[in-house]
Write a protein that holds these residues in place. Sequence first.
Motif, PDB file in Angstrom:
ATOM      1  N   ASN A 127       0.825  -1.209   0.000  1.00 48.69           N
ATOM      2  CA  ASN A 127       0.000   0.000   0.000  1.00 48.69           C
ATOM      3  C   ASN A 127       0.852   1.248   0.000  1.00 48.69           C
ATOM      4  N   TYR A 128       0.573   2.125  -0.944  1.00 54.72           N
ATOM      5  CA  TYR A 128       1.260   3.403  -0.986  1.00 54.72           C
ATOM      6  C   TYR A 128       0.380   4.321  -1.832  1.00 54.72           C
ATOM      7  N   PRO A 129       0.311   5.624  -1.511  1.00 52.57           N
ATOM      8  CA  PRO A 129      -0.624   6.493  -2.242  1.00 52.57           C
ATOM      9  C   PRO A 129      -0.379   6.550  -3.756  1.00 52.57           C
ATOM     10  N   GLY A 180      -3.242  -0.856  -5.173  1.00 52.17           N
ATOM     11  CA  GLY A 180      -2.795  -1.549  -3.959  1.00 52.17           C
ATOM     12  C   GLY A 180      -1.880  -2.715  -4.299  1.00 52.17           C
ATOM     13  N   TYR A 181      -1.593  -2.894  -5.561  1.00 56.24           N
ATOM     14  CA  TYR A 181      -0.617  -3.906  -5.993  1.00 56.24           C
ATOM     15  C   TYR A 181      -0.026  -3.462  -7.327  1.00 56.24           C
ATOM     16  N   GLN A 182       1.131  -4.018  -7.605  1.00 49.01           N
ATOM     17  CA  GLN A 182       1.825  -3.720  -8.863  1.00 49.01           C
ATOM     18  C   GLN A 182       1.859  -5.025  -9.644  1.00 49.01           C
ATOM     19  N   ILE A 183       1.547  -4.970 -10.946  1.00 48.28           N
ATOM     20  CA  ILE A 183       1.673  -6.195 -11.745  1.00 48.28           C
ATOM     21  C   ILE A 183       3.137  -6.316 -12.139  1.00 48.28           C
ATOM     22  N   THR A 185       4.717   3.272 -10.907  1.00 48.65           N
ATOM     23  CA  THR A 185       3.693   3.841 -10.019  1.00 48.65           C
ATOM     24  C   THR A 185       3.390   5.278 -10.443  1.00 48.65           C
ATOM     25  N   GLY A 186       2.408   5.903  -9.804  1.00 50.38           N
ATOM     26  CA  GLY A 186       2.175   7.323 -10.027  1.00 50.38           C
ATOM     27  C   GLY A 186       3.283   8.118  -9.366  1.00 50.38           C
ATOM     28  N   LYS A 187       3.177   9.442  -9.469  1.00 46.76           N
ATOM     29  CA  LYS A 187       4.256  10.265  -8.914  1.00 46.76           C
ATOM     30  C   LYS A 187       3.680  11.197  -7.845  1.00 46.76           C
ATOM     31  N   LEU A 188       4.279  11.149  -6.655  1.00 48.78           N
ATOM     32  CA  LEU A 188       3.832  12.035  -5.576  1.00 48.78           C
ATOM     33  C   LEU A 188       4.595  13.351  -5.638  1.00 48.78           C
ATOM     34  N   LEU A 189       3.857  14.440  -5.473  1.00 52.08           N
ATOM     35  CA  LEU A 189       4.506  15.760  -5.474  1.00 52.08           C
ATOM     36  C   LEU A 189       4.215  16.415  -4.127  1.00 52.08           C
TER      37      LEU A 189
END
Length: 464
Positions: free
Chosen positions: A84-86, A91-94, A148-152
């Motif tokens: 789990n990470y925003p 909630g999972y990575q393929i 994943t997406g990118k957190l700013l």
Amino acid sequence: MTNYTPTIGLEIHAELNTKSKMFCGCKNDPFNSEANSNTCPACLGLPGAMPVINQQAVESVIKVGKAVGGEIAKTTKWDRKNYNYPDLPKGYQISQYDLPLVKGGHLEIFKSQISTSNQIPNLNFQTSKNQELRTKIRITRIHLEEDTGKLLHPTGSNYSLIDYNRSGVPLMELVTEPDTTNGQEASEFAKKFQQLLRHLEVADADMEKGMMRVEVNISLSEIKNSDTSEVAGRLLRGERGEKLGTKVEIKNLNSFKSVEKAIDFEINRQTELLEKGEKIIQETRGWDDNKEVTFSQRVKETENDYRYFLEPDLPPLSFSQDYIDSITIDKLPDNITAELVENYGLKEDDAKILTLNKQKLKLFEESRKEVKAKESELASFIINKSPKTKEEIIEHFMSRENLLKHEDLVVIVNKIVQENQEIVEKIKNGKIEAKQALVGLVMRETQGKASGEIVKSIIEKIIK
Ligand SMILES: [Zn+2]
């Protein structure tokens, strides 16, 4: 005395430059598009959205696998890596757990110097450039997954922003065997891999933009022996110590310099702890580029924490040998460089520059047969003056062939100067622009078989 020898393994992630994302049709453009504009239910992790495999991404990894001499899987499958990470909306990575697309292979680098954390007196491990040895860094596996997406984190704000344009971008992961022995070698391996990805045109691999990210695993093992020459011999042979030490991971290194510095810092940090009799903690550490130190981030997750299981929404892939054979790759950089040196007598440095620049290499190959100059001169001209077209190159060498000999040119310039004393007077009286008139007369007399710049310099010597 105690000597510590490092065991270093690398994990390199690289975003592939496919048109669309790994499991949906969204545009693969995490850098230039407006935030969250390249998204759909699949890459936003909305319930019920189904993934579809990107064939171009699979073929890109097969190309890389072929280039490093790895074994391409006949059958491969997809697995869910749960955490789990925003920045991970599902909630999972393929990813691929136990059946990667590629197994084995290697890249060759120069073995720079033997690294020991305790330098042994009276033994010089530094090798000069001429004595450099090539060494193979073995590759364990290469697999495919999604980014994943990118957190700013806007400065001064108490909130964070998420851009999902990067969510689901195809991400290739390469894992090496622990064959590198110091920071410089690890950095050279990463450079070599970047060059290969660019050569194959499967990834831009710009480290500053995070398109290629390096992680390293380091542990130190002890070699206990009072005989320094025996210890030296074992280190030279790349042997490990009696017992492998505790592994520390350094994540997200985003420049070659930080790869090199972080490894060397970590070798010293661990050596100092061991010498004080302290224990190394198995953990993930980050790298502070400004302070040039590693710092503890978290205690390492084990594989079990990710609860890998088969991805139920994607079929396994099976490849026929015909299909694998149909994916072809260009000649590899090392082979191109070697051929340029052997066949055309180019300097190794020039050959490497041409190898890394496809446009310049193409110009060299296209103009080689049409220009009478030595290939080494041609290469040097293409590298240093940067001509844009084949015609420009041919014109340069043709005009050079047809130019008058210098002594003949001097005779003609003298004659023109004698015949045009009124212009000479004007020049002597400060009318600089009159010089151009004399150059023009010489050029007419020689029918253009002279360089204007050289004519001007001869005129200046005569008139001064
Ligand atoms: Zn999408």
